[in-house]
Design a protein around this motif. Structure first.
Motif, PDB file in Angstrom:
ATOM      1  N   SER A 126       0.747  -1.321  -0.033  1.00 26.38           N
ATOM      2  CA  SER A 126       0.018  -0.147  -0.133  1.00 26.38           C
ATOM      3  C   SER A 126       0.749   1.403   0.026  1.00 26.38           C
ATOM      4  O   SER A 126       0.680   2.205  -0.602  1.00 26.38           O
ATOM      5  CB  SER A 126      -1.067  -0.052   1.239  1.00 26.38           C
ATOM      6  OG  SER A 126      -2.008  -1.120   1.073  1.00 26.38           O
ATOM      7  N   ARG A 169      -9.375   4.230  -2.258  1.00 24.47           N
ATOM      8  CA  ARG A 169      -8.812   3.947  -0.800  1.00 24.47           C
ATOM      9  C   ARG A 169      -7.610   4.717  -0.475  1.00 24.47           C
ATOM     10  O   ARG A 169      -7.723   5.144   0.517  1.00 24.47           O
ATOM     11  CB  ARG A 169      -9.094   2.432  -0.510  1.00 24.47           C
ATOM     12  CG  ARG A 169      -8.336   2.044   0.639  1.00 24.47           C
ATOM     13  CD  ARG A 169      -8.456   0.503   1.038  1.00 24.47           C
ATOM     14  NE  ARG A 169      -7.931  -0.312  -0.100  1.00 24.47           N
ATOM     15  CZ  ARG A 169      -6.412  -0.516  -0.036  1.00 24.47           C
ATOM     16  NH1 ARG A 169      -5.872   0.047   0.923  1.00 24.47           N
ATOM     17  NH2 ARG A 169      -6.253  -1.041  -1.077  1.00 24.47           N
ATOM     18  N   ARG A 226      -8.348   8.515  -0.251  1.00 22.72           N
ATOM     19  CA  ARG A 226      -8.753   8.898   0.772  1.00 22.72           C
ATOM     20  C   ARG A 226      -7.922   8.859   2.067  1.00 22.72           C
ATOM     21  O   ARG A 226      -8.010  10.028   2.755  1.00 22.72           O
ATOM     22  CB  ARG A 226      -9.833   7.691   1.101  1.00 22.72           C
ATOM     23  CG  ARG A 226     -11.089   8.416   1.936  1.00 22.72           C
ATOM     24  CD  ARG A 226     -12.303   7.497   1.955  1.00 22.72           C
ATOM     25  NE  ARG A 226     -11.887   6.203   2.268  1.00 22.72           N
ATOM     26  CZ  ARG A 226     -12.355   5.198   1.787  1.00 22.72           C
ATOM     27  NH1 ARG A 226     -13.029   5.055   0.583  1.00 22.72           N
ATOM     28  NH2 ARG A 226     -12.083   3.854   2.305  1.00 22.72           N
ATOM     29  N   THR A 227      -6.957   7.781   2.122  1.00 26.02           N
ATOM     30  CA  THR A 227      -5.922   8.128   3.102  1.00 26.02           C
ATOM     31  C   THR A 227      -5.227   9.183   2.972  1.00 26.02           C
ATOM     32  O   THR A 227      -4.818   9.893   3.828  1.00 26.02           O
ATOM     33  CB  THR A 227      -5.238   6.780   3.270  1.00 26.02           C
ATOM     34  OG1 THR A 227      -6.079   5.410   3.430  1.00 26.02           O
ATOM     35  CG2 THR A 227      -3.998   6.740   4.356  1.00 26.02           C
ATOM     36  N   THR A 244      -9.209   0.443  -5.282  1.00 27.27           N
ATOM     37  CA  THR A 244      -7.908   0.517  -4.760  1.00 27.27           C
ATOM     38  C   THR A 244      -7.265   1.960  -4.592  1.00 27.27           C
ATOM     39  O   THR A 244      -6.803   2.536  -3.669  1.00 27.27           O
ATOM     40  CB  THR A 244      -6.939  -0.199  -5.358  1.00 27.27           C
ATOM     41  OG1 THR A 244      -7.282  -1.595  -5.153  1.00 27.27           O
ATOM     42  CG2 THR A 244      -5.565  -0.166  -4.764  1.00 27.27           C
TER      43      THR A 244
END
Length: 265
Positions: A22, A58, A61-62, A55
């Motif tokens: 990630s 997500r 967003r972080t 993906t």
């Protein structure tokens, strides 16, 4: 049934592996955003990275929650303000790493040595080792100047497509620092052609009367960087240029290798 130590370790490795993946993907997306000019849509990121939209959503967003990316009113994503502090710190470190190489330039040429980066549309000087000769010049660490009137600016922009250079010049304008400053886009593009042909750039009294500067870009630098020497026009003559340029090119190559090593450390 209690979990065995082995299976706990395996689960931790799997979790760590996912975390590392990630992290790698998040940094890859940030670099792709920078390459695209700092603002992109999710579909563009998906097309360029090959990652599925959920993906990317997500990860973005972080990054938004952390302040490294912000979402625009038009729903596109832009690089966020928290990256500025990281970039400024990295620029200072880059200057620190460069100082021993600049010191060698001073030792071998007798002239003041500088390192500069392209920051947006401006040149910023991030490192300098002064010559032993006492002469105050406009180049000093932290100073920002427009690229068209400097040797380092020419060295850096010589690697850019002509249309990008014209766009930059239209944003900054081309004010004359001296009567020798190049003040037309066509004249500047011709000067960049000379840089590509000869392998080095010259500022001949264009930023400051009485001062000549010779500059080369640092190959494969993590950010667009150039090194230069500057001194009185009476010392940085055509004859001196023939001796100084090979030293500049050699030191730039060695600095490039050192930065690559730091990059992969």
């Amino acid at each position: 049934m209690p979990t065995s130590n082995a299976s706990t370790t395996d689960a931790a490795k799997a979790n760590n592996g996912g975390g590392v993946q990630s992290l790698e993907r998040a940094f890859d997306l940030l670099e792709r955003m920078a390459d695209a000019g700092g603002e992109v849509g999710l579909s563009e990121l998906s097309a360029s990275s090959g990652l599925p939209l959920p993906t990317i959503h997500r990860l973005m967003r972080t990054l938004v929650a952390c302040g490294y990316v912000r979402q625009q009113p038009n729903r596109r994503y832009a690089l966020g303000p928290r990256l500025i502090r990281l970039g400024e710190s990295a620029s200072r470190l880059l200057g620190t790493w460069a100082r021993p190489y600049l010191a060698r330039l001073v030792e071998e040429t007798g002239e003041t040595a500088n390192m500069a980066l392209l920051d947006g549309d401006e040149i910023v000087y991030v490192a300098q080792v002064p010559s032993k000769h006492s002469m105050r010049m406009f180049t000093e660490v932290g100073r920002r100047v427009l690229p068209h009137s400097t040797g380092v600016g020419k060295a850096l922009l010589a690697g850019f497509p002509p249309e990008e250079v014209r766009a930059l010049l239209s944003r900054t304008g081309m004010p004359a620092a001296t009567e020798k400053t190049i003040t037309t886009p066509d004249g500047f593009l011709a000067a960049l052609e000379d840089v590509r042909r000869t392998g080095y750039a010259v500022d001949d009294n264009e930023q400051e009367i009485g001062v000549r500067c010779l500059a080369v870009s640092v190959p494969d630098s993590p950010t667009a960087a150039a090194i230069s020497i500057s001194g009185p026009a009476g010392r940085v003559t055509e004859a001196a240029t023939e001796k100084i340029v090979p030293v500049l090119q050699q030191v730039a190559g060695e600095l490039s290798e050192a930065l690559a090593t730091q990059n992969h450390a």
